[in-house]
Design a protein around this motif. Structure first.
Motif, PDB file in Angstrom:
ATOM      1  N   MET A 138      66.921  50.415  25.768  1.00  0.00           N
ATOM      2  CA  MET A 138      66.514  51.808  25.941  1.00  0.00           C
ATOM      3  C   MET A 138      66.953  52.696  24.781  1.00  0.00           C
ATOM      4  O   MET A 138      68.087  52.629  24.331  1.00  0.00           O
ATOM      5  CB  MET A 138      67.161  52.305  27.234  1.00  0.00           C
ATOM      6  N   ASP A 139      66.033  53.553  24.318  1.00  0.00           N
ATOM      7  CA  ASP A 139      66.417  54.562  23.320  1.00  0.00           C
ATOM      8  C   ASP A 139      67.414  55.520  23.950  1.00  0.00           C
ATOM      9  O   ASP A 139      67.198  56.023  25.047  1.00  0.00           O
ATOM     10  CB  ASP A 139      65.182  55.388  22.896  1.00  0.00           C
ATOM     11  N   GLN A 140      68.496  55.768  23.258  1.00  0.00           N
ATOM     12  CA  GLN A 140      69.489  56.712  23.788  1.00  0.00           C
ATOM     13  C   GLN A 140      69.129  58.147  23.449  1.00  0.00           C
ATOM     14  O   GLN A 140      69.533  59.078  24.098  1.00  0.00           O
ATOM     15  CB  GLN A 140      70.887  56.373  23.274  1.00  0.00           C
ATOM     16  N   GLU A 141      68.375  58.313  22.396  1.00  0.00           N
ATOM     17  CA  GLU A 141      67.849  59.643  22.125  1.00  0.00           C
ATOM     18  C   GLU A 141      66.458  59.545  21.542  1.00  0.00           C
ATOM     19  O   GLU A 141      65.992  58.474  21.187  1.00  0.00           O
ATOM     20  CB  GLU A 141      68.777  60.444  21.213  1.00  0.00           C
ATOM     21  N   LYS A 142      65.824  60.705  21.445  1.00  0.00           N
ATOM     22  CA  LYS A 142      64.442  60.717  20.980  1.00  0.00           C
ATOM     23  C   LYS A 142      64.397  60.404  19.486  1.00  0.00           C
ATOM     24  O   LYS A 142      65.053  61.075  18.699  1.00  0.00           O
ATOM     25  CB  LYS A 142      63.858  62.106  21.237  1.00  0.00           C
ATOM     26  N   PRO A 143      63.630  59.358  19.095  1.00  0.00           N
ATOM     27  CA  PRO A 143      63.491  59.087  17.659  1.00  0.00           C
ATOM     28  C   PRO A 143      62.789  60.275  16.981  1.00  0.00           C
ATOM     29  O   PRO A 143      62.042  60.997  17.632  1.00  0.00           O
ATOM     30  CB  PRO A 143      62.592  57.845  17.624  1.00  0.00           C
ATOM     31  N   ALA A 144      63.073  60.462  15.690  1.00  0.00           N
ATOM     32  CA  ALA A 144      62.560  61.647  14.988  1.00  0.00           C
ATOM     33  C   ALA A 144      61.032  61.706  14.973  1.00  0.00           C
ATOM     34  O   ALA A 144      60.444  62.768  15.083  1.00  0.00           O
ATOM     35  CB  ALA A 144      63.102  61.668  13.568  1.00  0.00           C
ATOM     36  N   ASP A 145      60.404  60.537  14.827  1.00  0.00           N
ATOM     37  CA  ASP A 145      58.962  60.558  14.567  1.00  0.00           C
ATOM     38  C   ASP A 145      58.117  59.955  15.693  1.00  0.00           C
ATOM     39  O   ASP A 145      56.935  59.703  15.522  1.00  0.00           O
ATOM     40  CB  ASP A 145      58.692  59.807  13.257  1.00  0.00           C
ATOM     41  N   SER A 146      58.727  59.679  16.843  1.00  0.00           N
ATOM     42  CA  SER A 146      57.910  59.106  17.921  1.00  0.00           C
ATOM     43  C   SER A 146      58.510  59.474  19.272  1.00  0.00           C
ATOM     44  O   SER A 146      59.580  60.077  19.345  1.00  0.00           O
ATOM     45  CB  SER A 146      57.845  57.584  17.781  1.00  0.00           C
ATOM     46  N   LEU A 147      57.836  59.072  20.322  1.00  0.00           N
ATOM     47  CA  LEU A 147      58.350  59.321  21.665  1.00  0.00           C
ATOM     48  C   LEU A 147      59.433  58.292  21.978  1.00  0.00           C
ATOM     49  O   LEU A 147      59.383  57.177  21.472  1.00  0.00           O
ATOM     50  CB  LEU A 147      57.208  59.199  22.684  1.00  0.00           C
ATOM     51  N   PRO A 148      60.410  58.631  22.814  1.00  0.00           N
ATOM     52  CA  PRO A 148      61.418  57.628  23.192  1.00  0.00           C
ATOM     53  C   PRO A 148      60.752  56.502  23.985  1.00  0.00           C
ATOM     54  O   PRO A 148      59.721  56.729  24.630  1.00  0.00           O
ATOM     55  CB  PRO A 148      62.393  58.419  24.068  1.00  0.00           C
ATOM     56  N   ASN A 149      61.340  55.293  23.935  1.00  0.00           N
ATOM     57  CA  ASN A 149      60.680  54.170  24.608  1.00  0.00           C
ATOM     58  C   ASN A 149      60.850  54.195  26.129  1.00  0.00           C
ATOM     59  O   ASN A 149      60.447  53.265  26.825  1.00  0.00           O
ATOM     60  CB  ASN A 149      61.083  52.822  23.998  1.00  0.00           C
ATOM     61  N   THR A 150      61.422  55.285  26.641  1.00  0.00           N
ATOM     62  CA  THR A 150      61.426  55.495  28.089  1.00  0.00           C
ATOM     63  C   THR A 150      60.126  56.173  28.543  1.00  0.00           C
ATOM     64  O   THR A 150      59.924  56.381  29.738  1.00  0.00           O
ATOM     65  CB  THR A 150      62.615  56.388  28.491  1.00  0.00           C
ATOM     66  N   PHE A 151      59.273  56.504  27.592  1.00  0.00           N
ATOM     67  CA  PHE A 151      57.980  57.113  27.932  1.00  0.00           C
ATOM     68  C   PHE A 151      57.044  56.043  28.486  1.00  0.00           C
ATOM     69  O   PHE A 151      56.878  54.985  27.885  1.00  0.00           O
ATOM     70  CB  PHE A 151      57.384  57.744  26.659  1.00  0.00           C
ATOM     71  N   VAL A 152      56.442  56.329  29.632  1.00  0.00           N
ATOM     72  CA  VAL A 152      55.451  55.423  30.223  1.00  0.00           C
ATOM     73  C   VAL A 152      54.085  56.086  30.032  1.00  0.00           C
ATOM     74  O   VAL A 152      53.775  57.068  30.709  1.00  0.00           O
ATOM     75  CB  VAL A 152      55.716  55.205  31.728  1.00  0.00           C
ATOM     76  N   PRO A 153      53.282  55.566  29.093  1.00  0.00           N
ATOM     77  CA  PRO A 153      52.034  56.264  28.765  1.00  0.00           C
ATOM     78  C   PRO A 153      51.127  56.424  29.988  1.00  0.00           C
ATOM     79  O   PRO A 153      50.866  55.467  30.704  1.00  0.00           O
ATOM     80  CB  PRO A 153      51.378  55.354  27.725  1.00  0.00           C
ATOM     81  N   GLY A 154      50.677  57.626  30.192  1.00  0.00           N
ATOM     82  CA  GLY A 154      49.722  57.902  31.269  1.00  0.00           C
ATOM     83  C   GLY A 154      50.341  58.036  32.649  1.00  0.00           C
ATOM     84  O   GLY A 154      49.621  58.275  33.620  1.00  0.00           O
ATOM     85  N   ARG A 155      51.656  57.905  32.759  1.00  0.00           N
ATOM     86  CA  ARG A 155      52.265  57.845  34.093  1.00  0.00           C
ATOM     87  C   ARG A 155      51.909  59.046  34.967  1.00  0.00           C
ATOM     88  O   ARG A 155      51.394  58.884  36.077  1.00  0.00           O
ATOM     89  CB  ARG A 155      53.785  57.712  33.973  1.00  0.00           C
ATOM     90  N   ASN A 156      52.134  60.232  34.461  1.00  0.00           N
ATOM     91  CA  ASN A 156      51.852  61.403  35.303  1.00  0.00           C
ATOM     92  C   ASN A 156      50.359  61.624  35.505  1.00  0.00           C
ATOM     93  O   ASN A 156      49.939  62.173  36.525  1.00  0.00           O
ATOM     94  CB  ASN A 156      52.518  62.657  34.730  1.00  0.00           C
ATOM     95  N   LEU A 157      49.571  61.196  34.520  1.00  0.00           N
ATOM     96  CA  LEU A 157      48.114  61.268  34.681  1.00  0.00           C
ATOM     97  C   LEU A 157      47.668  60.391  35.851  1.00  0.00           C
ATOM     98  O   LEU A 157      46.926  60.815  36.737  1.00  0.00           O
ATOM     99  CB  LEU A 157      47.429  60.821  33.385  1.00  0.00           C
ATOM    100  N   PHE A 158      48.163  59.147  35.865  1.00  0.00           N
ATOM    101  CA  PHE A 158      47.810  58.237  36.967  1.00  0.00           C
ATOM    102  C   PHE A 158      48.377  58.743  38.288  1.00  0.00           C
ATOM    103  O   PHE A 158      47.674  58.799  39.294  1.00  0.00           O
ATOM    104  CB  PHE A 158      48.353  56.826  36.698  1.00  0.00           C
ATOM    105  N   PHE A 159      49.654  59.094  38.288  1.00  0.00           N
ATOM    106  CA  PHE A 159      50.308  59.518  39.534  1.00  0.00           C
ATOM    107  C   PHE A 159      49.572  60.695  40.170  1.00  0.00           C
ATOM    108  O   PHE A 159      49.260  60.684  41.363  1.00  0.00           O
ATOM    109  CB  PHE A 159      51.754  59.956  39.272  1.00  0.00           C
ATOM    110  N   LEU A 160      49.300  61.711  39.363  1.00  0.00           N
ATOM    111  CA  LEU A 160      48.691  62.923  39.930  1.00  0.00           C
ATOM    112  C   LEU A 160      47.236  62.693  40.312  1.00  0.00           C
ATOM    113  O   LEU A 160      46.740  63.283  41.279  1.00  0.00           O
ATOM    114  CB  LEU A 160      48.827  64.095  38.956  1.00  0.00           C
ATOM    115  N   SER A 161      46.560  61.813  39.585  1.00  0.00           N
ATOM    116  CA  SER A 161      45.159  61.509  39.939  1.00  0.00           C
ATOM    117  C   SER A 161      45.119  60.776  41.275  1.00  0.00           C
ATOM    118  O   SER A 161      44.311  61.097  42.156  1.00  0.00           O
ATOM    119  CB  SER A 161      44.505  60.653  38.850  1.00  0.00           C
ATOM    120  N   ILE A 162      45.998  59.796  41.443  1.00  0.00           N
ATOM    121  CA  ILE A 162      46.052  59.057  42.710  1.00  0.00           C
ATOM    122  C   ILE A 162      46.515  59.992  43.832  1.00  0.00           C
ATOM    123  O   ILE A 162      45.964  59.978  44.937  1.00  0.00           O
ATOM    124  CB  ILE A 162      46.982  57.830  42.572  1.00  0.00           C
ATOM    125  N   ALA A 163      47.491  60.832  43.525  1.00  0.00           N
ATOM    126  CA  ALA A 163      47.971  61.796  44.527  1.00  0.00           C
ATOM    127  C   ALA A 163      46.833  62.710  44.971  1.00  0.00           C
ATOM    128  O   ALA A 163      46.707  63.023  46.161  1.00  0.00           O
ATOM    129  CB  ALA A 163      49.127  62.614  43.950  1.00  0.00           C
TER     130      ALA A 163
END
Ligand code: ZN
Length: 221
Positions: A84-109
């Motif tokens: 796990m990334d302990q902090e946000k890398p300068a030029d990208s999202l931290p690897n704790t990011f799950v792409p599309g997660r909230n998009l999927f969650f809220l669409s299903i909700a």
């Protein structure tokens, strides 16, 4: 016809969504919860979500959406082999990011809400203290709200009570709602899957603890 007195809360079992659950109980007559198994390493959070919903006397639905964890690689929350990334890398999202997660969650909700005639959707995303996750930002939520309404020809309202609160203010809100102790001891925010005050050193624990200390200090003044 969607009922304006009903709300569906996306509940992960963490500090933010649990606070939102009790916020929703104040705002709406009938509250429901939905939780997701998306291939996260730590499924304890869903067990805690069930317990919290039971305590709040709110019916909960748990949906299995493992494909979200399967279709993208490189996420440390769903792939045990990645550190796990302990902090946000300068030029990208931290690897704790799950792409599309909230998009999927809220669409299903929203589909689930439509089935139950629920007009209000509640999510604990916050732009203030976010780790750079684009799907926690206000612009995304507003855009998705329009899209969901167009997609289903409905008039859902997505509520984000924590959007502009920092972690200390979220602690204050839980206190005002009378659930400070429940949120402190029975939720799971830690990326290492330790409930309550957590492991103390992962990025989620650090953020949570700093907010807690700030809030407790402000109370003494
Ligand atoms: Zn932790």
């Amino acid at each position: 016809m969607l009922d304006k007195d009903k709300a569906l809360v996306v509940l992960s079992g963490g500090q933010d969504s649990t606070t939102c659950l009790f916020w929703a109980k104040r705002q709406f007559k009938e509250v429901y919860a939905i939780s997701f198994l998306y291939g996260q390493k730590h499924q304890l959070e869903v067990e805690l979500a069930r317990k919290i919903a039971a305590k709040a006397n709110v019916p909960i639905t748990v949906r299995e959406v493992n494909f979200i964890g399967e279709i993208s690689t490189g996420c440390s929350l769903t792939d045990s082999s990645i550190e796990m990334d302990q902090e946000k890398p300068a030029d990208s999202l931290p690897n704790t990011f799950v792409p599309g997660r909230n998009l999927f969650f809220l669409s299903i909700a929203a589909v689930h809400a439509r089935e139950l005639g629920i007009k209000n959707l509640v999510t604990g995303v916050s732009q203030t203290d976010y780790s750079g996750y684009p799907d926690c930002r206000d612009a995304f939520i507003r855009s998705l709200n329009v899209t969901l309404n167009l997609a289903m020809d409905e008039q859902f309202i997505i509520h984000t009570p924590l959007m502009w609160l920092n972690k200390a203010e979220t602690w204050r809100l839980s206190d005002e709602l009378g659930v400070f102790d429940l949120v402190r001891h029975e939720t799971l925010t830690c990326y290492n899957s330790i409930p309550g005050d957590g492991c103390g050193h992962c990025p989620a624990c650090t953020l949570r603890r700093q907010g807690l200390e700030e809030y407790l200090k402000s109370k003494q003044q």
